[in-house]
Design a protein around this motif. Structure first.
Motif, PDB file in Angstrom:
ATOM      1  N   GLY A 186      49.191 -14.783 -13.596  1.00  0.00           N
ATOM      2  CA  GLY A 186      50.326 -14.021 -14.091  1.00  0.00           C
ATOM      3  C   GLY A 186      51.335 -13.791 -12.993  1.00  0.00           C
ATOM      4  N   PRO A 187      52.443 -13.126 -13.306  1.00  0.00           N
ATOM      5  CA  PRO A 187      53.474 -12.867 -12.306  1.00  0.00           C
ATOM      6  C   PRO A 187      52.997 -11.871 -11.253  1.00  0.00           C
ATOM      7  N   GLU A 188      53.597 -11.944 -10.052  1.00  0.00           N
ATOM      8  CA  GLU A 188      53.218 -11.063  -8.951  1.00  0.00           C
ATOM      9  C   GLU A 188      51.707 -11.138  -8.737  1.00  0.00           C
ATOM     10  N   SER A 189      51.025  -9.996  -8.689  1.00  0.00           N
ATOM     11  CA  SER A 189      49.577  -9.991  -8.452  1.00  0.00           C
ATOM     12  C   SER A 189      48.793  -9.586  -9.699  1.00  0.00           C
ATOM     13  N   PHE A 190      49.388  -9.788 -10.889  1.00  0.00           N
ATOM     14  CA  PHE A 190      48.710  -9.435 -12.131  1.00  0.00           C
ATOM     15  C   PHE A 190      47.868 -10.622 -12.610  1.00  0.00           C
ATOM     16  N   THR A 191      46.560 -10.451 -12.646  1.00  0.00           N
ATOM     17  CA  THR A 191      45.621 -11.493 -13.064  1.00  0.00           C
ATOM     18  C   THR A 191      44.471 -10.846 -13.833  1.00  0.00           C
ATOM     19  N   GLY A 192      43.508 -11.691 -14.232  1.00  0.00           N
ATOM     20  CA  GLY A 192      42.253 -11.161 -14.750  1.00  0.00           C
ATOM     21  C   GLY A 192      42.117 -11.061 -16.247  1.00  0.00           C
ATOM     22  N   LEU A 193      43.069 -11.608 -17.000  1.00  0.00           N
ATOM     23  CA  LEU A 193      42.945 -11.618 -18.452  1.00  0.00           C
ATOM     24  C   LEU A 193      42.502 -13.007 -18.914  1.00  0.00           C
ATOM     25  N   PRO A 194      41.963 -13.116 -20.134  1.00  0.00           N
ATOM     26  CA  PRO A 194      41.459 -14.421 -20.618  1.00  0.00           C
ATOM     27  C   PRO A 194      42.560 -15.356 -21.073  1.00  0.00           C
ATOM     28  N   GLY A 195      43.546 -15.552 -20.209  1.00  0.00           N
ATOM     29  CA  GLY A 195      44.676 -16.410 -20.501  1.00  0.00           C
ATOM     30  C   GLY A 195      45.842 -16.011 -19.617  1.00  0.00           C
ATOM     31  N   MET A 196      46.894 -16.805 -19.649  1.00  0.00           N
ATOM     32  CA  MET A 196      48.046 -16.560 -18.791  1.00  0.00           C
ATOM     33  C   MET A 196      48.845 -15.336 -19.249  1.00  0.00           C
ATOM     34  N   ILE A 197      49.204 -14.487 -18.302  1.00  0.00           N
ATOM     35  CA  ILE A 197      50.036 -13.315 -18.590  1.00  0.00           C
ATOM     36  C   ILE A 197      51.499 -13.762 -18.608  1.00  0.00           C
ATOM     37  N   LEU A 198      52.145 -13.573 -19.748  1.00  0.00           N
ATOM     38  CA  LEU A 198      53.546 -13.976 -19.902  1.00  0.00           C
ATOM     39  C   LEU A 198      54.494 -12.779 -19.939  1.00  0.00           C
ATOM     40  N   GLY A 199      53.945 -11.584 -19.977  1.00  0.00           N
ATOM     41  CA  GLY A 199      54.793 -10.397 -19.988  1.00  0.00           C
ATOM     42  C   GLY A 199      54.082  -9.214 -19.361  1.00  0.00           C
ATOM     43  N   VAL A 200      54.802  -8.475 -18.532  1.00  0.00           N
ATOM     44  CA  VAL A 200      54.268  -7.260 -17.918  1.00  0.00           C
ATOM     45  C   VAL A 200      55.353  -6.193 -17.974  1.00  0.00           C
ATOM     46  N   ALA A 201      54.958  -4.986 -18.338  1.00  0.00           N
ATOM     47  CA  ALA A 201      55.881  -3.855 -18.316  1.00  0.00           C
ATOM     48  C   ALA A 201      55.206  -2.683 -17.612  1.00  0.00           C
TER      49      ALA A 201
END
Length: 259
Positions: A183-198
């Motif tokens: 995912g963007p920045e240091s956001f990881t760890g979900l069962p798929g790609m992170i496409l949005g963070v708020a």
């Protein structure tokens, strides 16, 4: 009898079409994602103003509102291939310098390489014009999956919530159509790609605009190498020492550099 046969034939054709469609579902494991980071500058600046500084901050804020948009938009790219990702800011046109233009939250400081297979990351961070190379484990985030969904950049995504750094509430949307836990920045760890963070209380979002599912040139995904080598704990210690006389403002600085 003919009507019944027609109905049966219709359902057979419908089932066959769905089966073929499912068989040809595409799961992307390599490519790049164009993200936009959006910062609500008005909300960010309002939080800085208090009775001790309003005499000079309020006039500066009023001038800012007349000359600058409420939301500052910055672009970045996340390159990914199987279990490795590289997040990099994209240089934009030089914006006019203002009293608030150097707010850490309103800029992009990091190039982040992540090896998801071993849960390690290497981040090059530009902090007060000094370059650090932070090597450490990826951030452990206790995500809570929800039933809410939305489409982002043409992908069906599911919502997850979490708390990071003890107090920052995170809303993320990920897609299992890109089976890479990045995912963007240091956001990881979900069962798929992170496409949005708020980050609702921080007034910051990152959302994918375009997903390019094409093979990357060799060497595209490689860790940064420049900077003073340290760990996350070491960087926190350095920042706290540098900000020890900054009062309440120090906490917002720490958050911005450690996201």
């Amino acid at each position: 009898m003919k009507t019944a046969l027609n109905i049966i034939s219709f359902f057979i054709m419908l089932f066959s079409a769905e089966t073929v469609s499912g068989q040809h579902a595409r799961f992307t494991t390599e490519g790049s994602i164009e993200f936009e980071k959006s910062v609500n500058m008005h909300a960010q600046i309002k939080k800085m103003i208090n009775k001790n500084n309003e005499a000079y901050y309020l006039p500066a804020f009023e001038q800012y509102k007349k000359s600058q948009p409420q939301f500052k938009i910055m672009k970045s790219t996340l390159s990914f291939s199987k279990d490795k990702t590289l997040y990099s800011p994209v240089a934009g046109e030089a914006a006019p310098r203002t009293f608030f233009s150097e707010l850490p939250a309103a800029n992009q400081h990091s190039i982040i390489y992540t090896d998801l297979s071993i849960s390690k990351s290497t981040a090059q961070k530009n902090v007060y014009e000094e370059l650090f190379l932070v090597s450490d484990s990826t951030r452990k985030i206790n995500w809570k999956l929800t039933s809410e969904t939305r489409d982002i950049a043409g992908y069906h995504c599911r919502r997850a919530n979490a708390l990071i750094m003890d107090s920052i509430y995170v809303v993320a949307f990920y897609t299992d159509e890109i089976p890479v836990s990045g995912g963007p920045e240091s956001f990881t760890g979900l069962p798929g790609m992170i496409l949005g963070v708020a980050l609702p209380h921080e007034n910051i979002t990152w959302f994918a605009k375009i997903v390019n599912d094409k093979a990357l040139p060799a060497g595209t995904i490689a860790p940064p190498k420049k900077g003073k080598v340290t760990t996350t704990e070491g960087l926190v210690s350095t920042l706290k020492n540098a900000l020890k006389n900054w009062g309440d403002y120090a906490q917002s600085q720490l958050k911005a550099y450690l996201l």
